[in-house]
Design an enzyme around this catalytic site. Structure first.
Site, PDB file in Angstrom:
ATOM      1  N   TYR A  83      21.124  18.036  43.265  1.00 42.01           N
ATOM      2  CA  TYR A  83      20.781  18.622  44.561  1.00 42.01           C
ATOM      3  C   TYR A  83      20.515  17.533  45.607  1.00 42.01           C
ATOM      4  CZ  TYR A  83      19.754  22.975  41.948  1.00 42.01           C
ATOM      5  OH  TYR A  83      19.809  24.087  41.135  1.00 42.01           O
TER       6      TYR A  83
ATOM      7  N   HIS B  33      21.660  20.393  32.911  1.00 40.78           N
ATOM      8  CA  HIS B  33      22.129  21.251  34.005  1.00 40.78           C
ATOM      9  C   HIS B  33      23.385  22.039  33.644  1.00 40.78           C
ATOM     10  CE1 HIS B  33      22.093  21.536  38.679  1.00 40.78           C
ATOM     11  NE2 HIS B  33      22.390  22.695  38.123  1.00 40.78           N
TER      12      HIS B  33
END
Length: 267
Positions: free
Chosen positions: A39, A97
């Site tokens: 991110y 992730h």
């Protein structure tokens, strides 16, 4: 330790936008924050947390290891870098992730590194994200289901992911729903709107309450104070069995996130 039922997501929020979102959320009473290495906002999230003055032990901070950091010593090194950015000595939860593209790094290798990170005190709990039933089986074979706190998956009324949910539950693995509002698509659904009107709630509150009543953790994001405050109300909203049954019928396998080169063979 368990995964909080309600938290703040920070996907796609960067710079001052994510600082303001996290700062406002913490001020309103949020105590769980979800971020990720990819991110590129961990430093800003850390800045907002530090400025809040809230004691670290009152917060639940989650981040996720990116696929480029799976090999060799890189996972633990990258986690230490995340901790520096987040201005904390430990994470409450660290997730893988996405599975390693084309199995370049075997599941047992990166999960083993995650266990070592936990042993070193860098994270309190560990888990996975975007894992299919087969990938969960591989992770369980590598380190046991007891070590996997959650599987964070795309899950909303239009994609209820029942095979993955049922298997996770059978192993005692908690499910975290991301994209619970389906990028806002479900907020326009006539059934969701009808239930919201009857309960004097917002469509977002109804959808988040549905997910939490199903037993999932949710991590909605917002940049608007009014929405951040309103979403909190989902925690106290109770849907009837009939409402829950009707929302269950909205499932149509509508997947919104399946990046080429990253996505596994979905169940």
């Amino acid at each position: 330790m368990s995964v909080p039922a309600f938290g703040l997501g920070t996907f796609r929020l960067q710079g001052q936008v994510v600082i303001d979102s996290v700062s406002t959320a913490l001020e309103l009473g949020y105590r769980a924050i979800d971020t990720a290495q990819i991110y590129e906002n961990e430093a800003e999230v850390g800045q907002a947390i530090a400025a809040s003055g809230i004691p670290r032990e009152e917060l639940f901070v989650t981040s996720k290891i990116w696929v480029a950091n799976f090999a060799g010593d890189r996972l633990i090194e990258s986690l230490k870098e995340s901790l520096q950015k987040l201005q904390t000595d430990y994470l409450d939860l660290t997730l893988i992730h996405w599975p390693s593209p084309e199995n370049q790094v075997p599941v047992e290798a990166f999960m083993g590194a995650l266990v070592e990170a936990k042993r070193q005190g860098l994270t309190r709990q560990i888990g996975v994200s975007n894992f299919t039933v087969d990938l969960m089986k591989q992770a369980i074979a590598a380190l046991g289901a007891d070590n996997i706190a959650t599987n964070q998956i795309e899950l909303h009324p239009y994609l209820q992911n029942r095979k993955v949910v049922d298997f996770a539950r059978s192993q005692g693995i908690h499910v975290t729903s991301y994209m619970t509002l389906a990028y806002g698509e479900v907020l326009k659904d006539p059934l969701i709107q009808q239930i919201a009107e009857r309960l004097h709630a917002t469509p977002a509150q109804v959808t988040l309450a549905w997910a939490m009543q199903c037993g999932y953790a949710v991590i909605p994001s917002s940049t608007k104070r009014a929405n951040l405050q309103s979403n909190l109300g989902a925690s106290t909203l109770i849907l009837s069995d009939d409402d829950m049954a009707k929302i269950a019928e909205l499932d149509r396998g509508h997947r919104l996130t399946s990046p080429t080169g990253l996505a596994p063979d979905w169940d």
